[in-house]
Structure formats: C-alpha cells, structure tokens
Motif scaffolding. Structure first.
Motif, PDB file in Angstrom:
ATOM      1  N   LYS A   1      -4.887  -7.072  35.953  1.00 26.41           N
ATOM      2  CA  LYS A   1      -6.010  -7.588  35.182  1.00 26.41           C
ATOM      3  C   LYS A   1      -6.105  -6.912  33.819  1.00 26.41           C
ATOM      4  N   SER A   2      -5.827  -5.617  33.760  1.00 31.52           N
ATOM      5  CA  SER A   2      -5.946  -4.891  32.485  1.00 31.52           C
ATOM      6  C   SER A   2      -4.901  -5.381  31.485  1.00 31.52           C
ATOM      7  N   VAL A   3      -3.700  -5.683  31.980  1.00 31.31           N
ATOM      8  CA  VAL A   3      -2.659  -6.200  31.085  1.00 31.31           C
ATOM      9  C   VAL A   3      -3.042  -7.596  30.602  1.00 31.31           C
ATOM     10  N   LYS A   4      -3.568  -8.423  31.517  1.00 28.99           N
ATOM     11  CA  LYS A   4      -4.026  -9.755  31.120  1.00 28.99           C
ATOM     12  C   LYS A   4      -5.100  -9.662  30.043  1.00 28.99           C
ATOM     13  N   PHE A   5      -5.982  -8.670  30.184  1.00 29.45           N
ATOM     14  CA  PHE A   5      -7.054  -8.462  29.211  1.00 29.45           C
ATOM     15  C   PHE A   5      -6.468  -8.141  27.834  1.00 29.45           C
ATOM     16  N   SER A   6      -5.472  -7.291  27.797  1.00 32.39           N
ATOM     17  CA  SER A   6      -4.826  -6.937  26.531  1.00 32.39           C
ATOM     18  C   SER A   6      -4.167  -8.159  25.901  1.00 32.39           C
ATOM     19  N   VAL A   7      -3.518  -8.930  26.707  1.00 30.71           N
ATOM     20  CA  VAL A   7      -2.863 -10.144  26.206  1.00 30.71           C
ATOM     21  C   VAL A   7      -3.885 -11.105  25.612  1.00 30.71           C
ATOM     22  N   GLU A   8      -5.026 -11.299  26.302  1.00 30.50           N
ATOM     23  CA  GLU A   8      -6.066 -12.198  25.808  1.00 30.50           C
ATOM     24  C   GLU A   8      -6.649 -11.713  24.483  1.00 30.50           C
ATOM     25  N   LEU A   9      -6.846 -10.411  24.348  1.00 36.26           N
ATOM     26  CA  LEU A   9      -7.360  -9.859  23.080  1.00 36.26           C
ATOM     27  C   LEU A   9      -6.383 -10.116  21.942  1.00 36.26           C
TER      28      LEU A   9
ATOM     29  N   GLU B   1     -15.935 -14.563  30.402  1.00 41.03           N
ATOM     30  CA  GLU B   1     -16.125 -14.945  31.800  1.00 41.03           C
ATOM     31  C   GLU B   1     -15.253 -14.165  32.774  1.00 41.03           C
ATOM     32  N   LYS B   2     -13.975 -14.006  32.434  1.00 39.17           N
ATOM     33  CA  LYS B   2     -13.049 -13.414  33.393  1.00 39.17           C
ATOM     34  C   LYS B   2     -12.877 -11.913  33.242  1.00 39.17           C
ATOM     35  N   TYR B   3     -13.241 -11.380  32.081  1.00 39.24           N
ATOM     36  CA  TYR B   3     -13.013  -9.946  31.849  1.00 39.24           C
ATOM     37  C   TYR B   3     -14.289  -9.247  31.397  1.00 39.24           C
ATOM     38  N   GLN B   4     -15.426  -9.719  31.882  1.00 41.48           N
ATOM     39  CA  GLN B   4     -16.713  -9.159  31.465  1.00 41.48           C
ATOM     40  C   GLN B   4     -16.806  -7.672  31.804  1.00 41.48           C
ATOM     41  N   ASP B   5     -16.198  -7.276  32.932  1.00 41.17           N
ATOM     42  CA  ASP B   5     -16.280  -5.871  33.339  1.00 41.17           C
ATOM     43  C   ASP B   5     -15.427  -4.958  32.470  1.00 41.17           C
ATOM     44  N   LEU B   6     -14.496  -5.512  31.695  1.00 41.19           N
ATOM     45  CA  LEU B   6     -13.630  -4.696  30.838  1.00 41.19           C
ATOM     46  C   LEU B   6     -14.077  -4.696  29.375  1.00 41.19           C
ATOM     47  N   LEU B   7     -15.020  -5.552  29.047  1.00 44.03           N
ATOM     48  CA  LEU B   7     -15.480  -5.659  27.655  1.00 44.03           C
ATOM     49  C   LEU B   7     -16.339  -4.458  27.280  1.00 44.03           C
ATOM     50  N   GLU B   8     -16.011  -3.864  26.144  1.00 44.59           N
ATOM     51  CA  GLU B   8     -16.803  -2.755  25.613  1.00 44.59           C
ATOM     52  C   GLU B   8     -17.434  -3.197  24.302  1.00 44.59           C
ATOM     53  N   LYS B   9     -18.231  -2.320  23.710  1.00 42.78           N
ATOM     54  CA  LYS B   9     -19.002  -2.687  22.516  1.00 42.78           C
ATOM     55  C   LYS B   9     -18.118  -3.191  21.383  1.00 42.78           C
ATOM     56  N   PRO B  10     -16.997  -2.509  21.069  1.00 49.17           N
ATOM     57  CA  PRO B  10     -16.146  -3.026  19.985  1.00 49.17           C
ATOM     58  C   PRO B  10     -15.626  -4.442  20.277  1.00 49.17           C
TER      59      PRO B  10
END
Length: 1495
Positions: free
Chosen positions: A541-549, A588-597
């Motif tokens: 999930k963390s890698v997917k998050f990086s890819v989406e960003l 929606e899918k990465y709300q738990d990984l989203l930080e302020k920046p």
C-alpha cells in the motif's frame, strides 16, 4: 397470380420455425393481430354466435394473462370479401364494435389496406414484435389478399406468425413464425409491381360478385337509414342493442323481401311474405329468450341436427346484411342511448331452430307450452315495434306465432346422451392411501411376448444410454491417512517476506518513475495506462501511495502545460479528469497515509482547477460567499457538474477497505459478505444481482468450504447449458486442488451425452435434467444424502419454455441448503417466500423421518461406518433473499446510422424510451439505471421543458444535498440524485416530453466493426443471426481461417471443442470480435468492452436483452460497458430499454411419468420415509399451487387418476410397486405419451410380428423391417409438425420424402385403443375437477367480463320443454354448449373445458395420430428421422426437410439416443437375449449411430 403465390410459399416456407411466441418479454414488446385472421382462425360451421365470441375472448385473454401487449387491426377493404357470406360480415362488424366498446383492447379500423401509406407509417413508428396472420381465407381472393399481407409485412422487416397451428400451455404460446431476412426483401422488390397490380385490380377479381351485391348494398343501407329514426321515435329513451338489432333486421328485412317478391318472376316457390313474417316472429321470440334466459339454462337446450330449407335462407341472409348495416349506422351515431354490453349475443341459431321445430312439428291446440307473462309481454313489445315500422305492409299481430304451414326446417334429429360411472382403483402406498373401490387389471397372454416378462418385478441395472452396469459405490483403495489437515503458520516469515517484497517494489518504482512521469506529460492517456498497469501488480500500500502521488504531480504539470498551449481556446477536460481522479483515489484509498503536506498539495490542485469551495472544504476553512475562478487553469464548469458529466464512469464505487479473513486477494462488498455468512451458517439464499456484479463468487466459496470440511461432502453446481457446464468445470480445475483418497476426484461432470466421475467427485457440475435423474433414482439415494449444497445458476430458467418443471422438481426435492443465482427476476420476494415454505416442509418432514425407527437404525449404522470424522454441520432451514441492484459498471447505449460513407453513432438516453402511457401503466423499470452524465442530461432536459420548475434549484447538481461541497462524489451519491430525478419525472407524466432519435438502416457491417476498432470499443460480442454460411458449418477449417483474422463465431450447433476454443481465444485477447446467438447470454465468462445487437428477431426480448447486454463492461476489465444497436428499429430499442424483467410463475408440474418415477423412488429406496417425503414435496409444493388452493386440489385429483391409469395398465401393482415396463417408460420420460404408446405396442406383440429376421435363427433383419421400425418410432418420438400449408406446395424434393407416412394399420389401431383408455380415465378427472370451477366466472366472457347469469329469470314452461336434462355438460364450458358440445367432446373441442380451472387437455397423455389446425387442415409430420436413415445426408435435410443443419443434427442425435435407450431397457426386461425385438432394436441402434457418426 396463382403461380406467384405458389412460388411465394414454396420459396419462403423453408424459413418457418415453430417457437415460443411470447417468451419472457412481459410488456417489452407488442404485436399485431389481424382481426380477419382472428375470425378465420376460430370460425367453423358448427360454432354458434356467442360461442365464437367466447373463443375469440379466450384467445385474447390468454395473451393478456401471459403479460402480452397487442392490438387488433381490421382493414377496411377486407370487409368487401365478406358480402357473399352475410353471417360472417354481420359477425365481423359486431366483433369490431364489441372489442371497441366492451374491452380494453386497442382496435384499429382506420387503415384501408396493408399497402396504404397510413399503415406503412404505423409500422415504421410502432415496429410490432410480429403480426399474426392467417395463410388461408374463405375464398381464393381473400387467400391472395392475406398472402400479399404476409409478403408486404416481411418486406418491412416485420416477423409473421401463422394464425393456424398455435398451441398453449400454462405460461407459453407456441406457433409458426417467419422472420424477415434480406432474401425476402430482395424477392419482394422484384415482384413489387405484381403486388401493386393486384391491389390496383382487386375489383377485377371480384367484379361479378361486387356488381351483384352493389344494388342490394345500397338499397338495404338506405332502408336502414330511413328506419332507424322511426325506431328512435318509438324508443326515445334508448334500448338494449339486442332489441334494436332484432327489430330493425326484422322490419327492414321484411320490407325489402316483400318488395323483391313483387318484382320476382320465377318458377321456384319462395317463402311467402306471411311465412317470412312467421320467421320474424320466431326471431323476436328467440330474442326474448336471450334477454331473460340465463346461460346455464341455454346450455341445456336440446341439440338438434337440422337446417333451414332453401326457401328460408334468402331472407335470413338478407336480415344478416341488414343487421350489419344497422351496426355500421349505429356506430357512427351518439345521439341515442344504447346499451352495447351484449353485442356478443345478438343471435342464437340453435335456439331459433329449436323454436322453429317446436312450432312447425310439435305445437298444436292440444299441445301448447306457456311462455310466461313476462316473456309474453316482452315478445309483444318487440313485434309491435316491427309492425309499426312496417305499417304499410300489414304483417299481422303477435299471436299466433305461426300463421302459415309452409315448411321452414328439415326433419330434425335430437342427440341423446347416456350416463357414465366413476371408477377408482384401490392402492395401498406410503404416498397416497385414500383410494377406494376395486382393483382392475388387464392381462395379456399372447405367446409372442412371453419372452418380455412384463409382470416380473422391475429393477434397474444398467445406464440407459451406454448400457454399462449401474453402481452406486465408487471404487477406492482405503487410505491410512486420518483425514486431518494441518497448516503451518509462520508469522515471522510472512512479515520478513512482506518487507522484502515492499523493498523490491520500491526499487521497481524508482526505476520506472522518471520515464512514467515523462510519458504522462507527453501523452497523458498512454502514460496513465502505463501507471495503472503498474499499480495493478503492486501489493504494498505504501508503494502504491508513492506512485499515486507521483501520478498526481505529473497530471498537474500536464494540465498546466495544456492550459498554456490552449490559452483562450477551449480546453480538453479529459486531461483535468485524470488529475481529479488522482485526487479522488488519494483521498479515498490512502486517507490513513495522508499527512498535512499531502493535504495542502491536494488543496492547491483543487484551487488551481477553480474549485475553491472544495479546497476550503478539504482544508477546513469556511466556504466563501462568492467564488471567483481567477486561475488561468480553472475549469469553466462547477465541481459537481464536472465530476458527474466528465468524470462519469471514473467516479469511485462504494467499496470496503477491510479485508475478510475468509477470502484471499479480494475484498468482498457488504452484500457479498452476507452470502458468505449464509454459507457459513448452512443457510439457503436467493441472490438477485446484475450480471458482472460478482454473485458467483459465493458459489466458489461454498465449494471451498465443503472441500475443506471433509472428503465425503458433495456440492452440486447446476447450470442451464452444456456450454456453461464446461466453463464452470474449467474454472473449478484451475481454482481447486486437493489430495484425496484413491478413487475420489475433486470435480465430476454429468450431461446427457457425457458423464465422468459422477459418484466419486466432491463437486459435480451438471444440467438440471441429469441431476433430476440422480435425485429420483432409488440407487443414488445414499449419494444424494452426501450433498451438502446445491448451487442453481441462472435460476430464472425456472420460468423458461423448456425444462422449467425440472428446475422446480429439484428445488423442492433437495434437503440440503442451496444458492439460487440470477440477474433477471422481477418477483424475487414471491420466489423466496415459496422456497421458504418448501424448507419449512422439510423441517417438519425431517423431524418425522428422524423419529421413524428404521431411519434411526440406519443413521446409527452409517455413523459407525463413517467413524464420525467431521462434526456434523448445524442444519438451517432459513432462505435468505439477497438483493443487489447496482452494476459495477454502467451501460451506455448507442444507436447507429449511416451518413454517406461514414457512420454516425449517437448516445441514446434511456429516458428517451419512456412514454406517458408506459410510466402510468408500468412505472419506471427498477433496473433502468443512468450513468452520472445521463443524470445531468436528464436534469438539463427537465429544466428546459419547464422553465418555472419549482424544484429546479433544489435538484441543481451544484445544490443537491448529497453533492454540495463534496470533494469526492461517489456512485452511491449519484444513485440518490438519479432516484430523486426519477421520482420527479414520474410526477411529470402528464407533460409527455421525450426526444426522438431517427435511425436509418444500413448494411455495411464490416465497416461498422472497423469503426468500433477506431473508437477503441473492442473486444465486442455481436448478437445476431449468424451469417447463413457460418451458422451451421461444423467443419473446423473455416473457424480457423476466421480466428487468424481475430474473428470468431459462437452458436449452439457448434461442436463443444470449437465453442471452447472461441471462448478461450476471446478471453486471451486473440479474438476481438465474436458473432453469437443467445448461447452466450447465460453466464458464459467472455468479458468484453462492447455488446452489439446487430439483428432483430423474435428471440430478442427483455430477458435476453438484459442477459446479453450484461456481457459488456465486466468488473475488473472495463470502467464502463457499451451497448450498440445496429440496424434495430428505434421503437424496438425503446421497448427493450424500458421493459421490466419477467416474473417467475409456476407451470403444471406433474406428468404421469413423473408420478411413476416418484412411485418407483418410494418403492425401491432403502429409506422409505425419505423417499416418500421427496415425492410428497413434488406433489404438495409446486410453485403453481403456492397460495392457490384450487390448483392444489386439482393436482391431488390429477395424481389420483394418474395412479388409477398406471395400475390399470400394469405399471404399478396394487401396493404401488413398479413392475414390467415401468423402467422403459421412466427412461423415456421426456417423451410422454409416446413412451406409454410404445409399451402398448410391445404388449400387443406388434413388434414381434414386425421384427422377423431374414432367416430363422438369424440376427439379420431386412432393410424393409428396419425402415418400418424407424417409421413407427418417428411417429412416436420424432414428432415435428409442419404447417398445414406445406401440403399444398408443389415443391420438388430431391432425396427426402419430407412428409412422414402414417403408422401401419395394426399399430394405428393400437394407438386408438390406447387413446380410448386414456380418454375414459381422464374424462373422469376433468369431470371431477369441474366441481372446483368458479361458477360465476364460467358464465362471464373472459376478456370483457360480460355476465350471462341473468338473475331476472322467472322460468318458462316452453323453455323447460326445450331443455334436455340428459345432456351431460358438467365439465364443458356453457358457452361451448351453445354449439352442441357435451362432456364427450372434452378432448376434441377448442377451449371446451371450464375456463376457470386453468387445465389444459394436453396434460392428459393422448397421442393423436393426425393433427389438424384451426381451419381443419391436416398438419403433416416431418419425416426427417426416416429420410436420414434412408439417405444419411444432413445436407438433404436442409434442402428438402426445411431444417437447418444444426437443428437437424441435434434432432437426429436425440432420436439415436432414444433407440439406444429402448434397446438397453428391453435387454433388462427380456429373459431371452436372442429375442427378435431386442435384436432388431440393437441392430437399428448400431445402424443409426454409424450413419450419424459419418456426417
């Protein structure tokens, strides 16, 4: 002209097919009934006036009850053809007025003929499903007229259904249909000048007849016009139509007749004016009887075989013509109060003849019967009116009724009736023990059949197709394994592997990141596809998050660059869509990984797009009052409209993020978890969810659970087709592996022509008919008890035209839980309620079974043998209903038209199909869903239609409560908006606004496929009638050639391996286009981007449309599905889109063979209590009898009489045990009543007389013997009737004889004897059930509900005298009695049985040697089975026998299996292996199989 029509029939008869006409379309389709064909279809010499109206209403009401929507058309020009037949002309006019005034039937009489421009416009606008037309008229000109009607309809691409040869059952109507094809249209273009010439010169054909009637027509019409005002003066307050027609017909008829006699000069002695007046007096008296006498009394009027003298006929015909003109004149006037209720009862010839006979022969001064004061007064009133209208002629007073002695009727004969007694047979049985009286049995001691031991106890030892020995126990070597499975869980290893995998994925992304970002900036579509393809293979999930960003940043830069390039030009919002998609996914899918920046960056993106309110909502700031889109990168539409209209199918679905430990690699939705819960709790479930929604997932979870639980449990998967069976088997092999003891396998298959590992598999995949064989076989009951779950896929087949009763039998006989899956059931609550009642029955039955001593003993013994390896699952009798109406992917519809050399493909909004009448009558269909952009289009149209719409602001997308200031709008939010718009639209039905889209016709199919390729809409499945060259091609070279070009075809006549090859290549992507018939509609997994409906046919109905369109946009493959309508008329498209799915209704569930099978199960099963419970479940819990006590009682009586028949014919002994030929009959249960007739031939020794070898003690039989054997079997088991018109064709047959010869005389006599026994037995059944009829309903016409009980009747001595109390009419309709029908005619008259019972005479096992259509013409049998045996050519069957190759092959294959099964059964029953009959059948089976294998 005659040659033209003969050529027409011989050229096009090939295309007639006998099919189910109504299928499952409910209100989706409407058809046209030609009114004149309706009359011709039901008209005959003996039918009386009111009875004919009853038959017509029964015909129309039967369609109405089955959910059909139809109109009736009477062409003006057709009226001219009836003037030589005044009775029919009068009847036709009365029928038109009756249907218009007394029923809700839509009747059109404004069209002059079928070539009129108005009729062509009507066809173009409405495009009926089919037109019912007769192929024969009263005269040659009328037949020619009907032929041109058929020809013209086909030229307009309208399907034709013959009025003759139609048959009915509880749910269906069957008939011969002729579908328009291109060959028809080319033919009609060539002969168009001929048809036009015929209509231009139609007067020449009938010139003599028209000249003869012209004078009389004018004079009579004038006389009627002059007389009607006089009657209005006499009866200013109005009257009943019967009184008016009677008085005017008598008055005008007498005047014209008297004037004619004055000018007549001839040798014949016509009826004198005084005698004519006597006739009119009797007609007035008859009318008084009709006004007062109830139908129940009229039904008892004596039957007289008599007719009018030739002197009487002229005035009667004249009066009928006058009555016609009276009705025509009165229909055009509304200034006089007339009661038109009793238009169907304007005359009664039987009653009039009875009165004429009484006054001519029986009446005298010494012998007089009183009328009664009330009737006498009414009669005087009518005759006084006649005399006042004919005052100049002086026709005398009302009495005496006969003033002359001139003969009017021939000597009459009254029909007398005997009496019959009801006989029942005593039988002692576990199922039904309430039979009384004596046991009757007939024994045959013919030495010719001594080798066939008819009376030995029946036992079944071999499989009836293969002849292999039957065994229940599967062979296996005992294994020392204790059966326990232990799983090693290494938590730490898993964690290390997960971290290692994550690091590996991170490195992969670093390698691809720069190139992917660069590609997104250069080509957004290609870059995003590459990004999403990479995301699918990632697990972390963390890698997917990086890819989406990274994707977000790249999309932002791409959008900025695009805006700079466009400057002041319009922007391509599809690029902004991709940016907004990344925002949606991250939130929606990465709300738990989203930080302020991250949130700040998302807020910045929203502001950049001009969505200030969304940016403030996300950042937590207050929403500004005024929002200015000052950014150069801003979008010019609001955020909600942008998401709905442009993001459309990219909007996120409501998906759960929490994994379910019960499944791997998949996060089930809430409704899917409910299915898993049902399986875990051993509950049954009815699952109704759209195609591609994932409902079959529960099936595989169920299989997995049973496999994990034990090695003994069995799951049965029931699929409706062999194609689906093969696919499911392939899926099971790919999903499940398990180490099992020797002799056991994971998956087995059982279809009619293939069986493997049936008894030794844990998952059996089969079709319903084969599972029924196992469920009802006594030898398989131990295996049946091992079944832990049954999965019914496509359970809506419970309402299908073939095999529906088998699905019902299975659902009521299984004791284990089940899953019933379907996408198309409109009444799932009713189905679930019925199934729950069945489960409650089993709960009570199982308690009784467990309490029985024999059952307890067997259970304890079984438990000791099994050693109780696994904990017994907890039993549950609950039936859950799981409804899910949301398709994962929306379906968008398109209509196609040609513009020069190119194609115009236009989006079709589903609401454009809705009309005011449809919403009023049916509402908006529950499954008519809109995509997000279609919801916006609907809102915009509603605002445009009504500028001052009060709810316009409230339902504005930007203001709607579920959307306002929402950053991520989901599909569930859009559904709420859609529902609100639909509710509002339902309130608008009085506006009746809709858009029309015109569709031109085009045939450049290859160019259209190329267009789909350019639009990136492939792969596609194209549903159509397969190109004629390919449709029944069974060789592989053509398929291979097409496959190399990426094209495939798929239809039911292909070999299994060929179909599987197409399915596999399509799934792998090697084939991009597949043309298919409805074989792909039922659940086959062939995901595609688009579905194209490229041909209209009678098979394209609401159900098949939903099943077929469901193939498009499968979950996990496409974001949206596309449905294209190619060359489908727009009215048809509209009806398909707005139609509701059909409701499931029960059919008559019993046959005599089924009852014999139940008795066999009950007698032979080891567990008697269980077997009896299964039998009772079938008898007591059919869907037809659910909440219908009358039908339940009828089934009980039917069962009782069936038992009586079986015992009398020695299939059962007095204790209910099967004997003799019971096995043969049950093996051929698909072919009742032919199976019983076959046994009667064996019992009489007819086969032994026929099957004589060439030489004594030889096993060889002459060709003549074997061909005669095929002839006999073809008459029994190969019955495929051809339309009666085929007999008149002078068509040259090259190899086939085509029309099957009659049975040999001795065999025909045996059939007649068999029929007599059946009639005797089941006539008593019909007489007994008659007591359950609704008497009030029986005395009403079925469609108009016109009541004929006549509560004002006070009796009459004359009426009582005319009644015959010996006349037996207890089971016959009182309307049929008017035509002289009695109980003895129950099996021979159309709609003679009491209508309210809902019984079809076809439920009685009669085999008619000759079948006739409604016009009394014989319908020949197709000799395909015998012809093939003689020449062995499938091609000849297609050229001569009017069969296509695929249909012929399957018919022959079935016929070959029948021969083989008869041979196997005879080998069990026969003590002598060298018996001639046995050897002949075995020889014939070998020969037929060889011939079929050679094609």
């Amino acid at each position: 002209m005659y040659t033209l029509f003969l050529f027409f029939y011989s050229f096009f008869f090939f295309f007639f097919r006998y099919v189910s006409l109504l299928k499952d379309f409910v209100e989706s389709e409407f058809f046209v009934i030609d009114g004149d064909s309706l009359i011709l279809m039901l008209l005959n010499e003996e039918v009386q006036y009111l009875n004919l109206f009853y038959l017509i209403e029964c015909f129309l009401q039967d369609f109405t009850q089955k959910g059909a929507k139809y109109i009736v058309v009477f062409f003006k020009d057709a009226e001219q053809m009836y003037f030589p037949y005044p009775h029919f002309l009068f009847l036709r006019t009365a029928l038109i007025e009756h249907l218009k005034h007394n029923t809700r039937t839509t009747v059109h009489t404004e069209f002059s003929n079928c070539l009129s421009p108005a009729w062509e416009i009507f066809l173009k606008k409405s495009y009926p499903y089919f037109i019912i037309v007769s192929d024969i008229g009263l005269t040659c000109p009328q037949t020619n007229y009907l032929t041109i009607f058929i020809a013209h309809s086909l030229s307009k691409k309208i399907t034709i259904v013959l009025a003759s040869g139609q048959e009915y059952d509880t749910l269906r109507v069957y008939g011969y249909h002729l579908q328009s094809i291109r060959k028809h249209r080319l033919f009609f273009q060539k002969v168009n000048f001929t048809t036009s010439f015929w209509f231009a010169s139609k007067g020449v054909i009938q010139i003599k007849m028209l000249l003869l009637v012209k004078h009389f027509k004018v004079s009579r019409n004038t006389a009627v016009c002059q007389t009607i005002p006089l009657l209005k003066q006499l009866w200013p307050e109005g009257s009943d139509i019967r009184r008016v027609v009677c008085v005017l017909a008598c008055a005008v008829g007498l005047k014209i007749y008297s004037d004619m006699l004055k000018n007549a000069h001839g040798r014949s002695k016509p009826l004198s004016p005084e005698a004519a007046a006597d006739l009119c007096r009797m007609q007035c008296l008859t009318m008084v009887f009709l006004l007062h006498m109830p139908l129940s009394q009229r039904a008892q009027i004596r039957v007289m075989k008599s007719c009018w003298t030739k002197q009487v006929l002229p005035i009667i015909k004249m009066q009928q013509l006058c009555a016609h003109f009276v009705l025509k004149q009165l229909s055009d006037k509304n200034d006089w109060k007339l009661d038109l209720t009793y238009l169907p009862d304007l005359s009664d010839d039987s009653l009039l003849i009875n009165l004429a006979h009484y006054y001519e022969i029986e009446y005298s001064e010494e012998f007089q019967k009183e009328l009664g004061k009330e009737m006498e007064d009414q009669y005087r009133s009518l005759w006084d009116a006649v005399t006042k209208l004919t005052v100049k002629y002086g026709f005398g007073d009302a009495f005496p009724i006969r003033t002359t002695s001139q003969l009017m009727v021939f000597i009459t004969v009254t029909k007398s009736f005997g009496s019959s007694d009801l006989i029942f047979i005593l039988v002692t049985n576990l199922i039904h023990a309430s039979f009384i009286l004596s046991f009757l049995s007939t024994h045959y001691n013919d030495p010719a059949v001594s080798s066939l031991t008819k009376y030995k106890e029946f036992d079944e030892h071999r499989h009836w197709h293969s002849g292999r020995p039957l065994t229940e126990e599967y062979e296996r070597v005992h294994c020392n394994a204790d059966g326990k499975r232990t799983e090693i869980i290494a938590e730490e290893n898993n964690k290390r592997l997960k971290i290692k995998e994550e690091m590996k994925e991170q490195e992969q992304w670093k390698t691809l990141q720069m190139s992917t970002e660069k590609e997104i900036k250069e080509n957004l579509t290609v870059g995003i596809n590459k990004l999403e393809k990479f995301l699918k293979i990632l697990k972390s999930k963390s890698v997917k998050f990086s890819v989406e960003l990274s994707g977000l940043s790249a999309c932002l830069e791409a959008w900025k660059e695009h805006c700079k390039e466009q400057a002041t030009k319009s922007k391509d919002l599809s690029k902004a869509v991709q940016l907004m998609r990344r925002i949606h996914i991250l939130l929606e899918k990465y709300q738990d990984l989203l930080e302020k920046p991250h949130l700040q960056k998302l807020t910045q993106c929203l502001r950049l797009l001009g969505f200030e309110n969304l940016a403030c909502s996300l950042s937590g700031q207050g929403i500004p009052t005024i929002i200015w889109n000052t950014s150069r990168y801003a979008i010019e539409v609001g955020p909600v409209r942008f998401q709905l209209q442009y993001m459309d199918y990219y909007l996120l679905r409501e998906e759960r993020n929490d994994p379910d430990p019960r499944v791997e690699n998949f996060i089930p939705d809430t409704w899917q978890r409910e299915l898993l819960d049902a399986v875990d709790n051993n509950e049954s479930a009815v699952i109704v969810a759209p195609t591609s929604s994932g409902k079959t997932y529960a099936s595989y979870y169920c299989m997995e659970k049973v496999l994990k639980t034990s090695d003994d449990g069995v799951v049965v998967y029931v699929a409706p087709t062999k194609a689906l069976v093969n696919q499911v088997v392939g899926t099971i092999y790919s999903r499940f592996t398990k180490k099992l003891p020797d002799g056991l396998v994971v998956c087995g298959v059982f279809t009619r022509d293939y069986r493997n590992d049936v008894m030794n598999s844990q998952i059996l995949v089969t079709v319903p008919q084969c599972l029924e064989i196992l469920m009802l076989s006594p030898r398989c009951q131990k295996w049946v008890k091992r079944i832990q779950y049954v999965i019914f896929d496509e359970v809506h087949c419970l309402g299908s035209e073939i095999g529906a009763e088998v699905w019902e039998h299975l659902l009521v006989t299984i004791r284990c839980p089940f899953l019933a899956l379907s996408a198309t059931i409109s009444n799932p609550e009713h189905l679930t309620e019925w199934l729950q009642s069945v489960k409650r029955y089993w709960q009570r039955a199982e308690n009784t079974i467990e309490e029985s001593p024999t059952s307890s003993e067997k259970n304890s013994t079984r438990k000791l043998k099994v050693k109780s390896k696994v904990k017994e699952p907890k039993k549950s009798y609950r039936v859950r209903l799981v409804l899910y109406g949301e398709r994962y992917n929306d379906l968008e519809k398109y209509v196609c038209s040609s513009t020069g050399g190119d194609f115009l493909i236009e989006h079709y909004h589903p609401c454009a199909a809705l009309t005011v009448n449809h919403i009023e009558n049916y509402g908006i269909p529950a499954d008519l869903s809109l995509s997000p952009r279609e919801s916006v289009q609907l809102y915009d149209t509603m605002v445009e239609v009504w500028n001052e719409w009060p709810r316009a602001q409230e339902l504005d997308p930007e203001e709607f409560v579920s959307f306002k200031n929402k950053v991520v709008i989901k599909k569930t939010d859009v559904r709420k908006y859609e529902q609100e718009l639909k509710k509002e639209l339902s309130k608008w039905i009085e506006l009746g606004q809709r858009q029309k889209v015109t569709v031109e016709k085009w045939m450049q199919f290859a160019c259209f496929v190329e267009k789909l390729h350019e639009m990136d809409k492939l792969p596609a499945i194209i549903f159509m009638k397969i190109f004629y060259r390919l449709r029944f091609e069974r060789k592989g070279y053509l398929q291979e050639m097409l496959a190399r070009r990426g094209i495939g075809y798929h239809h039911g006549s292909m070999a299994i391996k060929q179909r599987q090859a197409v399915e596999m290549l399509f799934r792998l992507g090697y084939i991009k286009v597949v043309t298919a018939t409805s074989t792909l509609a039922l659940g086959i997994n062939m995901p595609c981007k688009s579905v194209v409906f490229a041909d209209d046919s009678v098979f394209l109905d609401a159900l098949n449309y939903r099943q077929m369109s469901g193939r498009a946009g499968r979950r996990g493959h496409d974001m949206i599905g596309n449905v294209f309508f190619y060359d489908i008329p727009l009215p048809k498209v509209e009806r398909l889109i707005k139609s509701n799915v059909p409701q499931l209704k029960g059919q008559f569930p019993l046959t005599i063979t089924l009852i014999l099978r139940l008795m066999l199960l009950s007698a032979k099963a080891d567990d008697k209590a269980d077997a009896s419970a299964k039998a009772l479940s079938v008898l007591k819990h059919s869907l037809m009898t659910f909440k219908n006590e009358r039908h339940a009682e009828i089934l009980k009586i039917y069962f009782m009489f069936s038992l009586q028949f079986l015992i009398k014919e020695s299939y059962l002994d007095q204790e209910g045990n099967p004997m003799g030929f019971a096995g043969l009959v049950t093996h051929l249960h698909y072919h009742e009543p032919s199976n019983f007739v076959l046994v009667s031939f064996l019992v009489k020794g007819l086969f032994h007389k026929l099957c004589q070898p060439i030489k004594k003690d030889s096993n060889d039989f002459s060709d003549d013997v074997l061909e005669k054997l095929v002839l006999i079997l073809a008459n029994l088991f190969g019955q495929k009737y051809l339309p009666a018109c085929s007999m008149t064709l002078k068509h040259k047959f090259y190899q086939s004889k085509v029309f099957l010869e009659d049975l040999p005389e001795d065999f025909a006599e045996a059939v007649n004897e068999y029929n007599a026994k059946v009639e005797e037995n089941f006539a008593h059944f019909l007489l007994t059930t008659a007591k359950l009829a609704d008497t009030e309903q029986e005395y009403r016409l079925p469609l108009s509900k016109t009541d004929f009980t006549s509560k004002k009747w006070h009796g009459s001595e004359l009426a009582s005298y005319l009644m015959d109390n010996t006349k037996r009419v207890s089971a016959i309709s009182p309307f049929a009695c008017l035509s002289g029908m009695v109980d003895d005619d129950l099996f021979y008259a159309e709609n003679a049985v009491l209508h309210s019972l809902g019984i079809n005479v076809k439920n009685c096992p009669l085999l008619y040697l000759k079948k006739y259509d409604n016009q009394g013409r014989r319908m020949p049998l197709n000799a395909y089975a015998l012809d093939f045996y003689k020449h062995g050519s499938l091609t000849a069957l297609t050229t001569d026998n009017w069969l296509n190759e695929g249909e012929a092959y399957y018919l022959l294959k079935d016929f070959s299996l029948i021969i083989k099964s008869i041979g196997v059964s005879l080998s069990e029953l026969c003590d002598d292996p060298n018996d001639n009959v046995l050897l002949a059948f075995q020889k014939l089976g070998e020969n037929y199989h060889k011939k079929l294998a050679a094609v």
